[in-house]
Design a protein around this motif. Structure first.
Motif, PDB file in Angstrom:
ATOM      1  N   ASP A  39       0.804  -1.221   0.000  1.00  0.00           N
ATOM      2  CA  ASP A  39       0.000   0.000   0.000  1.00  0.00           C
ATOM      3  C   ASP A  39       0.835   1.268   0.000  1.00  0.00           C
ATOM      4  OD1 ASP A  39      -2.210  -1.612   0.053  1.00  0.00           O
ATOM      5  OD2 ASP A  39      -2.463  -1.502   2.239  1.00  0.00           O
ATOM      6  N   VAL A  40       2.169   1.112  -0.029  1.00  0.00           N
ATOM      7  CA  VAL A  40       3.025   2.301  -0.026  1.00  0.00           C
ATOM      8  C   VAL A  40       2.847   3.040  -1.348  1.00  0.00           C
ATOM      9  CG1 VAL A  40       5.412   3.105   0.016  1.00  0.00           C
ATOM     10  CG2 VAL A  40       4.680   1.286   1.546  1.00  0.00           C
ATOM     11  N   PRO A  41       2.604   4.331  -1.326  1.00  0.00           N
ATOM     12  CA  PRO A  41       2.443   5.076  -2.577  1.00  0.00           C
ATOM     13  C   PRO A  41       3.766   5.215  -3.322  1.00  0.00           C
ATOM     14  CG  PRO A  41       2.440   6.574  -0.714  1.00  0.00           C
ATOM     15  CD  PRO A  41       2.426   5.186  -0.146  1.00  0.00           C
ATOM     16  N   THR A  42       3.662   5.617  -4.551  1.00  0.00           N
ATOM     17  CA  THR A  42       4.848   5.783  -5.378  1.00  0.00           C
ATOM     18  C   THR A  42       5.711   6.899  -4.822  1.00  0.00           C
ATOM     19  OG1 THR A  42       3.589   5.083  -7.299  1.00  0.00           O
ATOM     20  CG2 THR A  42       5.658   6.233  -7.720  1.00  0.00           C
ATOM     21  N   SER A  43       6.980   6.548  -4.579  1.00  0.00           N
ATOM     22  CA  SER A  43       7.903   7.530  -4.015  1.00  0.00           C
ATOM     23  C   SER A  43       8.459   8.411  -5.113  1.00  0.00           C
ATOM     24  CB  SER A  43       9.043   6.814  -3.293  1.00  0.00           C
ATOM     25  OG  SER A  43       9.722   5.954  -4.197  1.00  0.00           O
ATOM     26  N   ASP A  44       8.828   9.612  -4.721  1.00  0.00           N
ATOM     27  CA  ASP A  44       9.411  10.552  -5.673  1.00  0.00           C
ATOM     28  C   ASP A  44      10.841  10.161  -5.982  1.00  0.00           C
ATOM     29  OD1 ASP A  44       7.056  11.972  -5.577  1.00  0.00           O
ATOM     30  OD2 ASP A  44       7.750  13.255  -3.922  1.00  0.00           O
ATOM     31  N   ILE A  45      11.183  10.201  -7.227  1.00  0.00           N
ATOM     32  CA  ILE A  45      12.537   9.863  -7.654  1.00  0.00           C
ATOM     33  C   ILE A  45      13.438  11.043  -7.347  1.00  0.00           C
ATOM     34  CG2 ILE A  45      13.981   9.258  -9.620  1.00  0.00           C
ATOM     35  CD1 ILE A  45      11.560   7.977 -10.895  1.00  0.00           C
ATOM     36  N   SER A  46      14.547  10.744  -6.640  1.00  0.00           N
ATOM     37  CA  SER A  46      15.457  11.819  -6.253  1.00  0.00           C
ATOM     38  C   SER A  46      16.165  12.379  -7.478  1.00  0.00           C
ATOM     39  CB  SER A  46      16.481  11.292  -5.252  1.00  0.00           C
ATOM     40  OG  SER A  46      17.232  10.226  -5.828  1.00  0.00           O
ATOM     41  N   ALA A  75       2.568  -6.037 -10.769  1.00  0.00           N
ATOM     42  CA  ALA A  75       1.367  -5.616 -10.042  1.00  0.00           C
ATOM     43  C   ALA A  75       1.730  -5.159  -8.634  1.00  0.00           C
ATOM     44  CB  ALA A  75       0.361  -6.767  -9.991  1.00  0.00           C
ATOM     45  N   VAL A  76       2.680  -4.243  -8.514  1.00  0.00           N
ATOM     46  CA  VAL A  76       3.129  -3.721  -7.225  1.00  0.00           C
ATOM     47  C   VAL A  76       3.589  -2.289  -7.439  1.00  0.00           C
ATOM     48  CG1 VAL A  76       5.467  -4.612  -7.532  1.00  0.00           C
ATOM     49  CG2 VAL A  76       4.599  -4.172  -5.224  1.00  0.00           C
ATOM     50  N   ALA A  77       3.432  -1.495  -6.398  1.00  0.00           N
ATOM     51  CA  ALA A  77       3.824  -0.096  -6.497  1.00  0.00           C
ATOM     52  C   ALA A  77       5.339   0.038  -6.427  1.00  0.00           C
ATOM     53  CB  ALA A  77       3.178   0.704  -5.370  1.00  0.00           C
ATOM     54  N   PRO A  78       5.927   1.009  -7.108  1.00  0.00           N
ATOM     55  CA  PRO A  78       7.385   1.214  -7.022  1.00  0.00           C
ATOM     56  C   PRO A  78       7.847   1.501  -5.603  1.00  0.00           C
ATOM     57  CG  PRO A  78       6.458   2.412  -8.879  1.00  0.00           C
ATOM     58  CD  PRO A  78       5.311   1.909  -8.084  1.00  0.00           C
TER      59      PRO A  78
END
Length: 259
Positions: free
Chosen positions: A104-111, A136-139
């Protein structure tokens, strides 16, 4: 009530008070409690049931498995199986909750790749984001799981766990591969080398005490055979001649020579 009412034709009346009446419930309860106390004290005396069980528990500390009382073995096995079932159930619940939270972790911002850490961390985020597009998984879940794996293997390797050290080695190799794959072509070698140096520095903690030199234990053997060489000669010694035996010579012949 008159004497005639209590007796009828010389027989006691059915409704009269019997000669031996029952004790009240309170006195019955006190007698039962007294018997229980007596039985409790008797069981703790030498030879009693509880006294023998306590002696078996006391002797089980220094006894071997075959010498322990069967009821202690059964109780220990039952307690161990119950603890194992509870531990597995708890671990399964924790693992399921953790995996659900990671999914359920949302997509993190790419540094933006600024700084030394960004030079290594940025390509890893980019690589995981590109791969998550086909899964089928969030980044963010992939990145969080990757970080969690590295943290657990680092701590486990520091504590000397062999499996954690193997996981740490695979974690570092996979990190180097992701940095090499997602870094810009012009700075790919520099970024991978920087990641290798960071991983090597962290390995001094994760692989603490690990050596490639063979460990030789120079302990003398417990059993040292002793050799005592000896030569055994078997010589046949003739039996001594009995006294007075002249080897079969006749005494008459000796007397003739003397003459």
């Amino acid at each position: 009530m008159s004497h005639d009412d209590r007796q009828m034709n010389g027989q006691p009346c059915p409704n009269s008070i019997p000669d031996q009446f029952e004790l009240p419930p309170a006195r019955k309860g006190r007698q039962r409690l007294t018997r229980l106390r007596t039985a409790w004290r008797t069981s703790w005396e030498e030879g009693g049931f509880l006294y023998q069980r306590w002696e078996e528990i006391f002797q089980a500390r220094n006894a071997s498995w075959h010498e322990i009382a069967p009821w202690i073995k059964a109780a220990g096995l039952l307690a161990g199986i119950s603890f194992l079932v509870i531990a597995m159930d708890t671990a399964g619940g924790i693992t399921g909750t953790a995996l659900k939270g990671l999914s359920d972790v949302p997509t993190s911002d790419i540094s933006d790749g600024a700084g030394l850490w960004g030079t290594v961390d940025g390509p890893i985020r980019v690589f995981l984001t590109e791969q998550a597009a086909h899964l089928a998984v969030a980044p963010g879940a992939l990145y969080a799981f990757w970080q969690l794996t590295g943290l657990l293997s680092l701590v486990g390797g520091f504590l000397g766990n062999a499996g954690a050290r193997i996981t740490w080695t695979l974690f570092g190799c996979s990190g180097l591969a992701m940095v090499w794959s997602a870094s810009p072509v012009g700075g790919r070698a520099a970024a991978t080398g920087l990641a290798a140096f960071m991983w090597a520095l962290a390995s001094t903690v994760a692989l603490r005490g690990l050596t490639l030199r063979p460990i030789v234990h120079n302990h003398p053997p417990q059993f040292q055979p002793q050799f005592n060489p000896a030569i055994h000669l078997h010589a046949a010694i003739p039996a001594p001649t009995p006294a007075g035996d002249d080897f079969g010579d006749n005494t008459d012949t000796i007397r003739r020579l003397q003459r």
